[in-house]
Write an enzyme that holds these catalytic residues in place. Structure first.
Site, mmCIF file in Angstrom:
data_model
loop_
_atom_site.group_PDB
_atom_site.id
_atom_site.type_symbol
_atom_site.label_atom_id
_atom_site.label_comp_id
_atom_site.label_asym_id
_atom_site.label_seq_id
_atom_site.Cartn_x
_atom_site.Cartn_y
_atom_site.Cartn_z
ATOM 1 N N THR A 1 16.062 30.738 56.379
ATOM 2 C CA THR A 1 15.875 29.773 57.466
ATOM 3 C C THR A 1 15.059 28.565 57.038
ATOM 4 O O THR A 1 15.442 27.424 57.254
ATOM 5 C CB THR A 1 15.179 30.446 58.661
ATOM 6 O OG1 THR A 1 16.034 31.469 59.152
ATOM 7 C CG2 THR A 1 14.901 29.442 59.778
ATOM 8 N N PHE B 1 2.261 42.298 38.002
ATOM 9 C CA PHE B 1 2.287 42.140 39.463
ATOM 10 C C PHE B 1 3.162 40.949 39.812
ATOM 11 O O PHE B 1 2.970 39.850 39.283
ATOM 12 C CB PHE B 1 0.877 41.923 40.024
ATOM 13 C CG PHE B 1 0.876 41.727 41.518
ATOM 14 C CD1 PHE B 1 0.919 42.826 42.369
ATOM 15 C CD2 PHE B 1 0.874 40.455 42.075
ATOM 16 C CE1 PHE B 1 0.952 42.654 43.749
ATOM 17 C CE2 PHE B 1 0.903 40.276 43.456
ATOM 18 C CZ PHE B 1 0.940 41.380 44.292
#
Lengths: 378, 378
Positions: A258, A94
């Site tokens: 950002t 995972f």
């Protein structure tokens, strides 16, 4: 804390010092630099990008210039600009749930259901018989079977035009059921990668930050050399990844967004690291983990018809055991909760322990006592 | 602030109230609920997931059960579990840089270069001639050309077995160069989506939170009905997305991750929203924007050989204009910086203004004065 700055564009004047005194002070041996990110998924995805950039540069003999065709084709999502590179991941692994990290996640169907994906290779991860001491030969064969399959898959995907730029793996397949690989398996995996030209990313999002008794779980493996990239989040409070120098992107603005993480989380981490050192919490986790492991092993020996496969020896408190079936496992978790102890489940049968680093021997004894009650009452 | 909680698993007891008094108090008309996320990219990616889930349910006549084949195939990244659905996005659009959002981003080659992608449809976005009043007929034809292409692409991808589950679009293509679409274009886009069975996601990551003079830029469009999903981040401090009720995932744990955003950012947002209301900042942005727009338009009329295409009328301070070429544009940005004014570039020619909501008329006059100096000195 009362702002959300764009670190990439406007780093604070104290940013370098904060990174040096926190993330760089615990950089895994053999790695060169660190990049901060917001969460585990995007830490992995940006690690993936770094491997793809590295692979392309090698494929082109070190030339990192873009051709006119690269530029035109990538804007339309097509090769050569957007190459058909792949990453090899593991069944039961995972790595997150954004689209890219999800391609490499294979632990639960509900994570992947209904979401478009890519044909990237998935290899089997060793499933050992426990106790390890009594199954040495079989488990060694299991390592070899999985490593052979890794090599075979890389060869196959390389040949069919989907070259495997990297291998991504957790040191312990945590969501998949706390599945452990031997030191020999991980050394073998690194060797296969080197032989086939694929990079190695170790995803320490769940294992990093101390729960195995060392800052990074892969330190336990004593690999011949460092993995190429190590990613982190969760206990580290900030996401991000470490990498070797040759995995730094060859141009600016290629690993960028950002926020580029959150300085507030690094400030928290600075204090967390100080406390870990001050209170010797890695050593505490090791000692406490040994007590837990021995205690659960004794319960397993007394109640082999109810629990088995205790694992996580020498891995601090990162310990798990199986119920004989899912029903038994779920009952243990649920009944423990009624006794005031919260533990989690992972995979189909595993009960996993994930105490904080401040979990001490006296807490371990309480947990063991209540676990014994729960098992006896089953 | 001194923790990083997993909101999805352990929400604070005040979480519902905090969400109600912040994000839900400004929910776009016609939408039903909100999900918080960490950043703009994962807000979009989870909005994409919601569209894929919705599309599958419709494709199967409302049946949301998984077949055995779904479960087996999705673990190997293959259909039907991982369907070959696509999303239509726009040339010049930008939606983020994680793998999934990057598939739909087409503003700069450096974002996409070297990263594997998927063959999803990309349509042209209208490029108008300015001033709009003098080019009505041509711009209307441009709208129709782009809408026809959208419909054609959806038809084509539906036919070839890669059905278009949704359309993703910014209200203003910001990274791509502040490219505006008319209200008619957006209404037409929604109509084409409805006709073809594709959902509509409006990405307000850059436009949301007030800079256009309304809380959400798409409110300016007066669409016949709400878009299906609206995503946000940046000015909102927390990421996340709003959606209609039928876009809530049909099972638990399908839109999920460790952090599910950051409560600290929602606390900041609560105060930001209070200040926006107290100081009437949306109205301020509208008034200030009108001054900026008129002032730049006058400069354009005086210096048409240097700047053109002033745009952002009635869009608050979300205003841009073009240099006649990239060199002129870059010089304007650079020279303004030397005069103490920071503005940004986007696309190939655009100078974009992105002042904070507290930017007032007196600031606008200073900016206009210095911009005039810079242009005169070119």
């Amino acid at each position: 804390f009362v702002n959300r700055p764009s670190i990439g564009t406007f780093p604070g004047s104290d940013w370098t010092e904060r990174i040096q005194s926190s993330l760089m002070s615990i950089i895994p041996k053999g790695l060169h630099s660190v990049t901060t990110m917001a969460c585990g998924s995007c830490s992995n995805e940006n690690g993936y990008k770094a491997m793809f950039f590295w692979y392309r540069a090698r494929e082109r003999g070190g030339n990192v210039d873009f051709t006119e065709e690269d530029i035109t084709s990538c804007m339309m999502n097509k090769p050569p600009g957007c190459p058909t590179y792949t990453l090899l991941s593991f069944d039961g692994g995972f790595h997150g749930r954004t689209f890219g990290s999800l391609i490499t996640s294979h632990s639960k169907a509900i994570h992947k259901m209904g979401i478009p994906s890519l044909d990237w290779p998935m290899a089997p991860f060793p499933h050992y018989k426990y106790p390890l001491e009594s199954n040495v030969r079989e488990n060694k064969a299991e390592d070899q079977r999985c490593l052979a399959r890794v090599e075979e898959l890389i060869e196959q995907y390389n040949k069919k035009g989907s070259p495997v730029a990297g291998i991504v793996v957790e040191p312990i397949l945590a969501e998949g059921g706390d599945i452990h690989g031997s030191n020999e398996f991980f050394a073998g995996l690194q060797a296969v990668g080197k032989k086939m030209g694929s990079a190695l990313l170790i995803d320490e999002v769940q294992t990093g930050g101390g729960p195995t008794g060392r800052m990074w779980c892969h330190e336990h493996f004593d690999l011949p050399e460092a993995p190429d990239i190590v990613t982190f989040s969760k206990k580290m409070l900030t996401g991000g990844f470490y990498c070797k120098e040759e995995f730094r992107p060859p141009h600016g603005s290629r690993i960028f967004n950002t926020w580029m993480g959150d300085p507030g989380k690094v400030i928290l981490l600075q204090t967390v690291l100080k406390v870990i050192q001050r209170d010797n919490l890695l050593q505490n986790t090791k000692v406490t983990g040994d007590i837990l492991y021995q205690g659960i092993l004794e319960l397993e020996n007394r109640f082999p018809h109810l629990i088995n496969s205790t694992r996580g020896k020498d891995r601090g408190t990162f310990i798990a055991f199986n119920g004989v079936d899912s029903k038994t496992r779920d009952a243990i978790i649920n009944n423990l909760k009624h006794k005031g102890v919260q533990v989690g489940g992972c995979g189909d049968y595993a009960v996993r322990l994930r105490p904080a680093l401040i979990f001490q021997p006296r807490h371990a004894h309480i947990l063991l006592d209540r676990l014994q009650q729960v098992i006896q009452e089953l």
